[in-house]
Design a protein around this motif. Structure first.
Motif, short mmCIF file in Angstrom:
data_model
loop_
_atom_site.label_atom_id
_atom_site.label_comp_id
_atom_site.label_asym_id
_atom_site.label_seq_id
_atom_site.Cartn_x
_atom_site.Cartn_y
_atom_site.Cartn_z
N ASN A 25 0.82 -1.21 0.00
CA ASN A 25 0.00 0.00 0.00
C ASN A 25 0.86 1.26 0.00
O ASN A 25 0.49 2.27 -0.61
CB ASN A 25 -0.94 0.02 1.20
CG ASN A 25 -2.13 -0.90 0.99
OD1 ASN A 25 -2.51 -1.18 -0.14
ND2 ASN A 25 -2.73 -1.38 2.08
N GLY A 60 0.95 3.72 -3.26
CA GLY A 60 0.46 5.08 -3.08
C GLY A 60 -0.89 5.16 -2.38
O GLY A 60 -1.55 6.18 -2.42
N PHE A 61 -1.30 4.06 -1.75
CA PHE A 61 -2.58 4.07 -1.04
C PHE A 61 -2.41 4.48 0.41
O PHE A 61 -3.38 4.74 1.12
CB PHE A 61 -3.25 2.69 -1.12
CG PHE A 61 -3.32 2.16 -2.52
CD1 PHE A 61 -4.06 2.83 -3.48
CD2 PHE A 61 -2.63 1.03 -2.90
CE1 PHE A 61 -4.11 2.37 -4.79
CE2 PHE A 61 -2.67 0.56 -4.20
CZ PHE A 61 -3.41 1.24 -5.14
N LEU A 62 -1.16 4.50 0.87
CA LEU A 62 -0.85 5.01 2.21
C LEU A 62 0.32 5.99 2.05
O LEU A 62 1.18 5.79 1.20
CB LEU A 62 -0.41 3.87 3.13
CG LEU A 62 -1.47 2.91 3.66
CD1 LEU A 62 -0.81 1.79 4.45
CD2 LEU A 62 -2.49 3.62 4.53
N PRO A 89 -1.47 7.43 -6.99
CA PRO A 89 -1.28 6.04 -7.44
C PRO A 89 -1.22 5.89 -8.95
O PRO A 89 -0.38 5.15 -9.47
CB PRO A 89 -2.50 5.33 -6.87
CG PRO A 89 -2.90 6.13 -5.70
CD PRO A 89 -2.53 7.54 -6.00
N GLU A 90 -2.13 6.60 -9.68
CA GLU A 90 -2.21 6.37 -11.11
C GLU A 90 -0.98 6.86 -11.87
O GLU A 90 -0.71 6.42 -12.97
CB GLU A 90 -3.47 7.01 -11.68
CG GLU A 90 -3.36 8.52 -11.88
CD GLU A 90 -4.51 9.29 -11.27
OE1 GLU A 90 -4.84 9.05 -10.08
OE2 GLU A 90 -5.09 10.11 -11.98
N PHE A 108 -4.00 -7.34 -7.58
CA PHE A 108 -4.47 -7.56 -6.22
C PHE A 108 -4.86 -9.02 -6.01
O PHE A 108 -5.05 -9.78 -6.96
CB PHE A 108 -5.68 -6.67 -5.91
CG PHE A 108 -5.36 -5.20 -5.93
CD1 PHE A 108 -4.72 -4.60 -4.87
CD2 PHE A 108 -5.69 -4.42 -7.03
CE1 PHE A 108 -4.41 -3.26 -4.89
CE2 PHE A 108 -5.40 -3.06 -7.06
CZ PHE A 108 -4.76 -2.48 -5.98
N LEU A 151 -9.45 -0.62 -19.56
CA LEU A 151 -9.31 0.43 -18.56
C LEU A 151 -7.84 0.72 -18.26
O LEU A 151 -7.50 1.80 -17.80
CB LEU A 151 -10.02 0.02 -17.27
CG LEU A 151 -11.55 0.14 -17.26
CD1 LEU A 151 -12.11 -0.46 -15.99
CD2 LEU A 151 -11.96 1.60 -17.37
N GLY A 152 -6.98 -0.25 -18.55
CA GLY A 152 -5.55 -0.05 -18.35
C GLY A 152 -4.97 0.96 -19.33
O GLY A 152 -3.94 1.57 -19.07
N PRO A 202 -8.70 5.29 -18.68
CA PRO A 202 -9.65 5.21 -17.58
C PRO A 202 -11.04 5.73 -17.97
O PRO A 202 -11.99 5.51 -17.25
CB PRO A 202 -9.02 6.08 -16.48
CG PRO A 202 -7.92 6.83 -17.12
CD PRO A 202 -7.56 6.17 -18.40
N LYS A 203 -11.15 6.41 -19.12
CA LYS A 203 -12.47 6.85 -19.59
C LYS A 203 -13.05 5.85 -20.56
O LYS A 203 -14.13 6.07 -21.11
CB LYS A 203 -12.37 8.22 -20.25
CG LYS A 203 -11.88 9.26 -19.30
CD LYS A 203 -11.89 10.63 -19.92
CE LYS A 203 -11.52 11.63 -18.83
NZ LYS A 203 -11.54 12.99 -19.25
N ARG A 250 -4.22 -6.76 -17.85
CA ARG A 250 -4.32 -5.30 -17.73
C ARG A 250 -3.03 -4.71 -17.18
O ARG A 250 -2.57 -3.66 -17.63
CB ARG A 250 -5.50 -4.91 -16.86
CG ARG A 250 -5.66 -3.40 -16.80
CD ARG A 250 -6.90 -2.98 -16.07
NE ARG A 250 -6.93 -3.61 -14.77
CZ ARG A 250 -8.04 -4.05 -14.19
NH1 ARG A 250 -9.20 -3.94 -14.79
NH2 ARG A 250 -7.99 -4.60 -13.00
N ARG A 265 -0.58 -1.85 -19.11
CA ARG A 265 -0.29 -0.52 -18.58
C ARG A 265 1.18 -0.14 -18.76
O ARG A 265 1.55 1.00 -18.57
CB ARG A 265 -0.68 -0.43 -17.10
CG ARG A 265 -2.18 -0.57 -16.88
CD ARG A 265 -2.53 -0.27 -15.46
NE ARG A 265 -2.43 1.16 -15.18
CZ ARG A 265 -2.11 1.65 -13.99
NH1 ARG A 265 -1.82 0.85 -13.00
NH2 ARG A 265 -2.05 2.95 -13.83
#
Lengths: 209, 533
Positions: A44, A48-50, A69-70, A78, A95-96, A99-100, A143, A147
């Motif tokens: 995490n 970049g989630f923490l 994160p992105e 995950f 989506l990779g 994101p739209k 995916r 990326r």
């Protein structure tokens, strides 16, 4: 090209974690430890989630900590929930790229190509629910590959799979990471996975590496 | 969407909901200047009103919950009973049926000239007097018995199949099975359900107004209405409102001690594939189901029968009916959309606080803001808005707008509960993935949120629309001869004893609610897969 962690620290509740690690492109590093030892906390932080309270974290000498994160040179597979159940396999992979979900036709070709690479040709139109657990993880991996990020984080991605599927996924992973020169961090509680991928092994003890 | 714009929108929404719920009360308190709560409390009549409010709510709760337990157990024990599904459908009907419509049906069955008294007379028994405590209890049980039954049935359906098989092997029958298996499952829901029903009955307005039958059986809510509409005694109204607020907050506080989420009982109930041990008392189960069905169905049948009349279509075509019908549709659809937008906005803000900013308490506070309305008497809200807007506009010409706003706010807690689960679940399982892929803003809503929300959105808007279509409280305050909705028209026709016209109006209102409810679910039903390259 090196991912460097220097005393990257965070306190969650009463537990303090501090991680130091150096991993180069085309190396696999396995993080071992009991559940609750801080393996996910490490991922995490890198993902970049923490946000760490102090310490240094760089890729190729670029500071990662201020990046969302992105924008990090990192992609994560995950343990579960890698797919959105209402989108098709192809849309999930796409989506990779965007994101739209707005892709040009050559982008869609790339999506189909990567689905071939992970051994799922012709499954693009299926909904994730029609796929087995192993196949779903393959889509997630597809995916991640699409990326084109140099660092791949694997968060116990084989934990929920049966023995045979697990073996297949491991060989697939081994193939794709060696052909793409990825820097891989694998979190697992199974030392055999680490051996199979010829990984450097690290164990988290008392919240430290 | 830029971050700034999103933040501005979020702040605007929070400010709007907060001021729409709290400013009216502040305006009232300011208007009154000096509160006479103590004086009001020492008034003997007020004391009686308070006592009666609590007493009738407690009795209604006890009866509804007490009777729902055997009904739920009987239904749970007969998963393959033929009428089961249709009975459950009728039970959900009473969740969307406007109060006044049900009251009309209840009067048709239990009123002075109703069927029940006809049967009693033939048996030589004394007449049943509907008006007063009897009628209030009957109507409250009519609405809340199905609600409680559905909640308990969900709890019973949650018993693991292995436990049913185990209980069968161990030879649990009848009372033993109730004690060891069924009651423990239901018990967890009894307190929460009771508090919910108590709160609903405490603030019940239309039922007490129409069936209370006079000052002997008046609740605080009706006393507020009378103080505002007939005596224009704002000081009294505010004092009463504050007293009611105090009781409602105490009930909520009691509820938070038990810390149980009451399921909203809208979840689908399908015991088709569930195995249940054979019941030795099948005939008792069937009897219980039969009585419960009769109790809920009779008023509906009574209503339909009294609407059958040669004048049916001429009443439908009457200009007053058509105008009220159009207004009702307008109010229902607008307030459903407004309510949905507010609820969605609040939940997205709460989600952002919870998962991105890691501010769990703030997230809870945002959700709480949408629930404040639960303890605010609608009439207080209405009167406060009236006072706030009076300096700037002709309030009665804004009647429909105010009714839309009030109804949207009243439906907010329900819609919040229905939408909360899907939004929260997806964030919990997928938020890190969403973040790492950089899916944000409008793309996130279009690609991820809306597809998972669609069924819940349909259900919540259906409920909001039918609640708003059937509401009497707000329109009773602001309505006039110029501006009516079907509930107000129904109330006027009922109170002037034009019962024939009232029956037709009631059927039209019921159909409108059903139409709105099914239509919004149909519109959001997921069709076969969309775009693919």
């Amino acid at each position: 090209m090196t991912l460097e962690l220097e005393n990257v620290s965070i306190t969650l509740g009463t537990q303090t974690f501090s991680f130091s690690l150096s991993a180069r492109a085309s190396e696999v590093h396995a993080i071992l430890g009991k559940s609750g030892s801080g393996k996910s906390t490490l991922l995490n932080l890198i993902g970049g989630f923490l946000t760490p309270s102090h310490g240094r974290m760089t890729w190729h000498n670029e500071n990662l900590i201020p990046l969302p994160p992105e924008d990090r040179p990192i992609t994560t597979l995950f343990q579960a929930h890698n797919l959105f159940d209402h989108l098709t396999v192809r849309q999930n992979v796409a989506l990779g790229i965007s994101p739209k979900l707005k892709l040009k036709s050559q982008d869609w070709d790339a999506v189909n190509q990567v689905l071939d690479d992970v051994g799922l040709p012709n499954r693009g139109d299926a909904l994730p629910i029609k796929l087995s657990g192993g196949e779903q993880q393959r889509v997630g991996l597809a995916r991640c590959l699409l990326r084109k990020r140099p660092v791949l984080l694997l968060d116990e991605p084989f934990g929920a799979l049966d023995e045979t599927t697990r073996g297949e996924m491991l060989s697939l992973t081994k193939d794709v990471i060696s052909s793409r020169n990825l820097c891989v961090l694998l979190v697992t509680h199974n030392p055999d996975d680490a051996d199979f991928l010829n990984a450097f092994k690290h164990t988290i003890l008392n919240g430290r590496i | 969407m830029t971050l700034r714009l999103t933040q501005a929108l979020a702040a605007a929404l929070l400010l709007f909901v907060a001021s729409a719920t709290l400013l009216p009360l502040a305006a009232l308190i300011q208007q009154v200047g000096q509160l006479s709560v103590v004086q009001a409390l020492s008034d003997v009549w007020i004391q009686r009103v308070i006592k009666f409010s609590i007493w009738q709510a407690a009795l209604s709760t006890g009866l509804s919950v007490g009777l729902a337990i055997p009904v739920a157990i009987a239904l749970s024990r007969e998963p393959r009973f033929i009428g089961r599904q249709s009975l459950l459908n009728v039970f959900s009907l009473s969740l969307v049926m406007p109060t006044l419509v049900a009251i009309f049906g209840i009067v048709a069955v239990y009123g002075r000239t109703g069927w029940a008294n006809g049967w009693l007379q033939q048996l030589g028994l004394p007449e049943f007097n509907l008006y007063g405590l009897n009628g209030i209890l009957l109507a409250h049980v009519f609405f809340n018995l199905p609600l409680a039954t559905r909640i308990f049935l969900v709890a019973l359906d949650g018993i693991p199949p292995a436990h049913w098989r185990l209980s069968s092997q161990l030879g649990f029958h009848g009372w033993t099975r109730v004690r060891r298996l069924e009651w423990p499952a239901i018990r967890a829901q009894v307190m929460g359900t009771s508090l919910l029903i108590f709160a609903l009955c405490l603030t019940s307005f239309a039922i007490v107004l129409t069936l209370g039958g006079g000052p002997r059986a008046t609740t605080i809510e009706v006393a507020i209405y009378q103080a505002i509409r007939f005596d224009f005694d704002l000081s009294m109204a505010v004092s009463l409102a504050l007293i009611q607020l105090f009781i409602a907050i105490s009930v909520l506080w009691l509820g938070s001690i038990w810390k149980q989420e009451v399921p909203m009982a809208f979840s689908s109930l399908s015991a088709q594939d569930q195995w249940r041990p054979k019941s030795r008392l099948r005939s008792l189960n069937v009897l219980i189901i039969f009585i419960a069905s009769g109790f809920v169905l009779l008023p509906v049948v009574g209503l339909l029968v009294s609407a059958i009349d040669p004048a049916f279509f001429s009443v439908l075509k009457a200009a007053s009916t058509v105008k009220a019908f159009v207004n009702t549709l307008l109010v229902a659809i607008s307030s459903a959309i407004l309510c949905f937008v507010m609820a969605l906005g609040l939940l997205l803000i709460a989600r952002h606080c919870h998962y991105r900013l890691k501010l769990q308490r703030t997230s809870q506070a945002v959700r709480l803001l949408g629930n404040v309305i639960l303890v605010m008497p609608p009439l207080v809200l209405g009167t406060g808005l009236f006072l706030l807007l009076r300096p700037y506009a002709d309030v009665f010409s804004l009647a429909l707008l105010l009714v839309i706003l009030i109804n949207a706010l009243l439906a907010l807690p329900f819609v919040l509960r229905i939408l909360d689960a899907p939004i929260h679940q997806q964030a919990q399982s997928h938020d890190r993935l969403v973040q790492s892929l950089g899916i944000a803003g409008w793309s996130r809503f279009r690609l991820l949120d809306w597809p998972t929300l669609k069924p819940a959105a349909g259900l919540s808007m259906g409920i909001a629309a039918s609640l708003s279509a059937g509401d009497l409280g707000a329109i009773a305050l602001f309505g006039s001869d110029r501006v009516t909705t079907l509930p107000l028209l129904l109330y006027q026709r009922m109170s002037s004893y034009r019962l024939q016209e009232a029956a037709v109006t009631a059927v039209l209102l019921l159909l409108t609610c059903l139409l709105l409810f099914t239509l919004s679910q149909w519109l959001t039903k997921s069709r076969s897969k969309d775009v693919n390259p």
